[in-house]
Design a protein around this motif. Structure first.
Motif, PDB file in Angstrom:
ATOM      1  N   THR A 158       0.831  -1.208   0.000  1.00  0.00           N
ATOM      2  CA  THR A 158       0.000   0.000   0.000  1.00  0.00           C
ATOM      3  C   THR A 158       0.860   1.251   0.000  1.00  0.00           C
ATOM      4  O   THR A 158       0.573   2.221  -0.707  1.00  0.00           O
ATOM      5  CB  THR A 158      -0.945   0.002   1.218  1.00  0.00           C
ATOM      6  N   ALA A 159       1.926   1.233   0.784  1.00  0.00           N
ATOM      7  CA  ALA A 159       2.832   2.377   0.821  1.00  0.00           C
ATOM      8  C   ALA A 159       3.497   2.588  -0.532  1.00  0.00           C
ATOM      9  O   ALA A 159       3.688   3.728  -0.978  1.00  0.00           O
ATOM     10  CB  ALA A 159       3.885   2.179   1.909  1.00  0.00           C
ATOM     11  N   GLU A 160       3.840   1.492  -1.219  1.00  0.00           N
ATOM     12  CA  GLU A 160       4.451   1.587  -2.536  1.00  0.00           C
ATOM     13  C   GLU A 160       3.467   2.162  -3.552  1.00  0.00           C
ATOM     14  O   GLU A 160       3.836   3.004  -4.385  1.00  0.00           O
ATOM     15  CB  GLU A 160       4.935   0.211  -2.983  1.00  0.00           C
ATOM     16  N   LEU A 161       2.208   1.726  -3.508  1.00  0.00           N
ATOM     17  CA  LEU A 161       1.186   2.292  -4.384  1.00  0.00           C
ATOM     18  C   LEU A 161       1.030   3.780  -4.130  1.00  0.00           C
ATOM     19  O   LEU A 161       0.983   4.578  -5.070  1.00  0.00           O
ATOM     20  CB  LEU A 161      -0.148   1.570  -4.174  1.00  0.00           C
ATOM     21  N   ARG A 162       0.942   4.157  -2.871  1.00  0.00           N
ATOM     22  CA  ARG A 162       0.788   5.579  -2.523  1.00  0.00           C
ATOM     23  C   ARG A 162       1.962   6.394  -3.074  1.00  0.00           C
ATOM     24  O   ARG A 162       1.768   7.469  -3.663  1.00  0.00           O
ATOM     25  CB  ARG A 162       0.710   5.730  -0.999  1.00  0.00           C
ATOM     26  N   ALA A 163       3.170   5.878  -2.908  1.00  0.00           N
ATOM     27  CA  ALA A 163       4.347   6.595  -3.391  1.00  0.00           C
ATOM     28  C   ALA A 163       4.341   6.710  -4.915  1.00  0.00           C
ATOM     29  O   ALA A 163       4.666   7.776  -5.470  1.00  0.00           O
ATOM     30  CB  ALA A 163       5.613   5.887  -2.917  1.00  0.00           C
ATOM     31  N   ASP A 164       3.958   5.633  -5.607  1.00  0.00           N
ATOM     32  CA  ASP A 164       3.914   5.667  -7.067  1.00  0.00           C
ATOM     33  C   ASP A 164       2.855   6.644  -7.570  1.00  0.00           C
ATOM     34  O   ASP A 164       3.080   7.361  -8.555  1.00  0.00           O
ATOM     35  CB  ASP A 164       3.625   4.269  -7.608  1.00  0.00           C
ATOM     36  N   VAL A 165       1.696   6.661  -6.927  1.00  0.00           N
ATOM     37  CA  VAL A 165       0.626   7.574  -7.327  1.00  0.00           C
ATOM     38  C   VAL A 165       1.059   9.023  -7.117  1.00  0.00           C
ATOM     39  O   VAL A 165       0.854   9.880  -7.991  1.00  0.00           O
ATOM     40  CB  VAL A 165      -0.667   7.256  -6.550  1.00  0.00           C
ATOM     41  N   ARG A 166       1.680   9.301  -5.987  1.00  0.00           N
ATOM     42  CA  ARG A 166       2.144  10.661  -5.737  1.00  0.00           C
ATOM     43  C   ARG A 166       3.183  11.098  -6.762  1.00  0.00           C
ATOM     44  O   ARG A 166       3.132  12.208  -7.298  1.00  0.00           O
ATOM     45  CB  ARG A 166       2.731  10.762  -4.322  1.00  0.00           C
ATOM     46  N   ALA A 167       4.147  10.211  -7.017  1.00  0.00           N
ATOM     47  CA  ALA A 167       5.209  10.565  -7.967  1.00  0.00           C
ATOM     48  C   ALA A 167       4.671  10.666  -9.387  1.00  0.00           C
ATOM     49  O   ALA A 167       4.961  11.634 -10.104  1.00  0.00           O
ATOM     50  CB  ALA A 167       6.328   9.523  -7.902  1.00  0.00           C
ATOM     51  N   ALA A 201     -10.024   1.753  -5.185  1.00  0.00           N
ATOM     52  CA  ALA A 201     -10.260   0.788  -4.106  1.00  0.00           C
ATOM     53  C   ALA A 201      -9.261   0.934  -2.979  1.00  0.00           C
ATOM     54  O   ALA A 201      -9.623   0.843  -1.791  1.00  0.00           O
ATOM     55  CB  ALA A 201     -10.213  -0.632  -4.666  1.00  0.00           C
ATOM     56  N   GLU A 202      -7.993   1.139  -3.309  1.00  0.00           N
ATOM     57  CA  GLU A 202      -6.938   1.121  -2.298  1.00  0.00           C
ATOM     58  C   GLU A 202      -6.689   2.473  -1.649  1.00  0.00           C
ATOM     59  O   GLU A 202      -6.293   2.538  -0.480  1.00  0.00           O
ATOM     60  CB  GLU A 202      -5.633   0.604  -2.916  1.00  0.00           C
ATOM     61  N   LEU A 203      -6.926   3.556  -2.388  1.00  0.00           N
ATOM     62  CA  LEU A 203      -6.598   4.885  -1.870  1.00  0.00           C
ATOM     63  C   LEU A 203      -7.808   5.810  -1.816  1.00  0.00           C
ATOM     64  O   LEU A 203      -7.658   7.008  -1.547  1.00  0.00           O
ATOM     65  CB  LEU A 203      -5.494   5.525  -2.734  1.00  0.00           C
ATOM     66  N   GLY A 204      -9.008   5.272  -2.053  1.00  0.00           N
ATOM     67  CA  GLY A 204     -10.229   6.052  -1.913  1.00  0.00           C
ATOM     68  C   GLY A 204     -10.425   7.115  -2.970  1.00  0.00           C
ATOM     69  O   GLY A 204     -11.142   8.099  -2.737  1.00  0.00           O
ATOM     70  N   ALA A 205      -9.821   6.944  -4.143  1.00  0.00           N
ATOM     71  CA  ALA A 205      -9.927   7.943  -5.200  1.00  0.00           C
ATOM     72  C   ALA A 205     -11.299   7.904  -5.854  1.00  0.00           C
ATOM     73  O   ALA A 205     -12.074   6.951  -5.684  1.00  0.00           O
ATOM     74  CB  ALA A 205      -8.845   7.700  -6.255  1.00  0.00           C
ATOM     75  N   PRO A 220      -7.788  10.667  -1.640  1.00  0.00           N
ATOM     76  CA  PRO A 220      -7.544  10.920  -0.210  1.00  0.00           C
ATOM     77  C   PRO A 220      -6.379  10.119   0.354  1.00  0.00           C
ATOM     78  O   PRO A 220      -5.601  10.624   1.178  1.00  0.00           O
ATOM     79  CB  PRO A 220      -8.870  10.519   0.456  1.00  0.00           C
ATOM     80  N   GLY A 221      -6.238   8.854  -0.079  1.00  0.00           N
ATOM     81  CA  GLY A 221      -5.185   8.008   0.467  1.00  0.00           C
ATOM     82  C   GLY A 221      -3.787   8.427   0.079  1.00  0.00           C
ATOM     83  O   GLY A 221      -2.803   7.916   0.640  1.00  0.00           O
ATOM     84  N   ALA A 222      -3.669   9.349  -0.867  1.00  0.00           N
ATOM     85  CA  ALA A 222      -2.365   9.891  -1.251  1.00  0.00           C
ATOM     86  C   ALA A 222      -2.301  11.398  -0.997  1.00  0.00           C
ATOM     87  O   ALA A 222      -1.318  12.042  -1.383  1.00  0.00           O
ATOM     88  CB  ALA A 222      -2.077   9.605  -2.713  1.00  0.00           C
TER      89      ALA A 222
END
Length: 323
Positions: A14-23, A225-229, A264-266
């Motif tokens: 999940t942390a990796e997904l969040r980081a990839d989405v942000r970047a 699903a994972e980050l509430g987008a 929201p999750g990112a």
């Protein structure tokens, strides 16, 4: 793997997904890594893709493995088969059958970023190979190779042409990371799609039935699903084209209208202009000498090279050598 380990891997993913989405979604040219296509739904869509008439890579690679699995088993004498990005592990059964018949195989270690897809695949393999130890690892093979268990000699299988999803510098880093977790004399079995005509390539990634388009959009559903987008995937068109300069296929998602997406999750609000693209995949195509050069640079010696009968897809068996 204990429940505590599994929960730790979930947090890492999940942390990796969040980081990839942000970047990726704050870059001037938006991008997302293709590994996030593969939740349970994405894995099912990909299985449909592999059966499409336009999509030759799976059939081509299966032809090679069906012809060469016994030779691979005899040459490697593997005690452990590791599969990176395992998905359904369907083609891997050819290797499991050959290694089991050879009498050396003790364990199968599938690794996948999708816990659900991994659990389904591991359960099916366990049912069909009850004497085999199956040890699934939830993780990103670009980050978590150190987690791979197994008794040497091991064969790490990286099939399906997935190596092409890395940019050249990323490929070099990844291949070196695989070499670093293997002992001298252990093995890498690598599938690489080969350069061919534009029409064949573009049809393979933009099928008439629209399955690849749904697969491409699935990355947006994963982020929802994972980050509430609040992506509306149907507001993005699937685009696939051959880039002859880089010798790769690019897949993109193109915004149909100006919009704004909350994630929201990112902690992001992402604006899109009409017609703006997210690059979701590159799929590099290879030539034989290029594959050997990249393997050698990473610390592998190419032992065997095979192709299917029309020479559309290459499978290489390489041995790790002393650094």
């Amino acid at each position: 793997m204990t429940e505590a380990d599994l929960e730790s891997h979930r947090r890492d993913v999940t942390a990796e997904l969040r980081a990839d989405v942000r970047a990726g979604l704050t870059a001037d040219q938006k991008w997302l890594p293709p590994k996030w296509f593969y939740d349970a739904e994405g894995s099912k869509l990909f299985e449909k893709i592999t059966a499409l008439p336009e999509y030759y890579p799976t059939r081509s690679e299966r032809e090679v493995l069906a012809q060469r699995a016994a030779e691979i088993a005899e040459r490697t004498g593997a005690h452990t088969l590791v599969e990176l990005g395992s998905g359904s592990s369907e083609k891997t059964r050819l290797l499991l059958d050959a290694l089991t018949a050879h009498g050396t195989l003790e364990a199968f270690v599938p690794m996948d970023v999708s816990e659900t897809a991994l659990a389904e695949a591991a359960s099916a393999i366990t049912a069909d190979y009850p004497k085999l130890e199956v040890r699934g690892v939830v993780g990103d093979f670009t980050q978590h190779l150190r987690l791979l268990p197994g008794t040497a000699p091991r064969v790490v299988a990286f099939l399906g042409g997935t190596i092409g999803n890395f940019l050249p510098a990323e490929r070099a880093e990844f291949l070196r990371s695989v070499r670093d977790v293997l002992g001298e004399g252990e093995w890498l079995l690598l599938g690489t799609d080969l350069v061919k005509d534009r029409e064949t390539l573009e049809r393979a990634y933009d099928d008439a039935a629209g399955v690849t388009a749904a697969f491409n959009r699935n990355v947006l559903r994963v982020i929802n699903a994972e980050l509430g987008a609040d992506f509306d995937p149907e507001e993005f068109d699937h685009v696939a084209y051959w880039d002859p300069g880089h010798e790769w296929i690019e897949m993109r998602l193109r915004a149909r209208r100006r919009t704004e997406v909350r994630i929201p999750g990112a902690d992001l609000i992402v604006p899109f202009a009409e017609g703006e693209h997210i690059r979701t995949e590159v799929s590099a195509k290879f030539r034989t000498d290029g594959v050997e050069a990249e393997l050698n640079a990473a610390g592998f010696a190419l032992e065997r090279w095979w192709t299917d009968s029309p020479q559309r897809f290459g499978v290489s068996l390489a041995r790790s050598v002393r650094a």
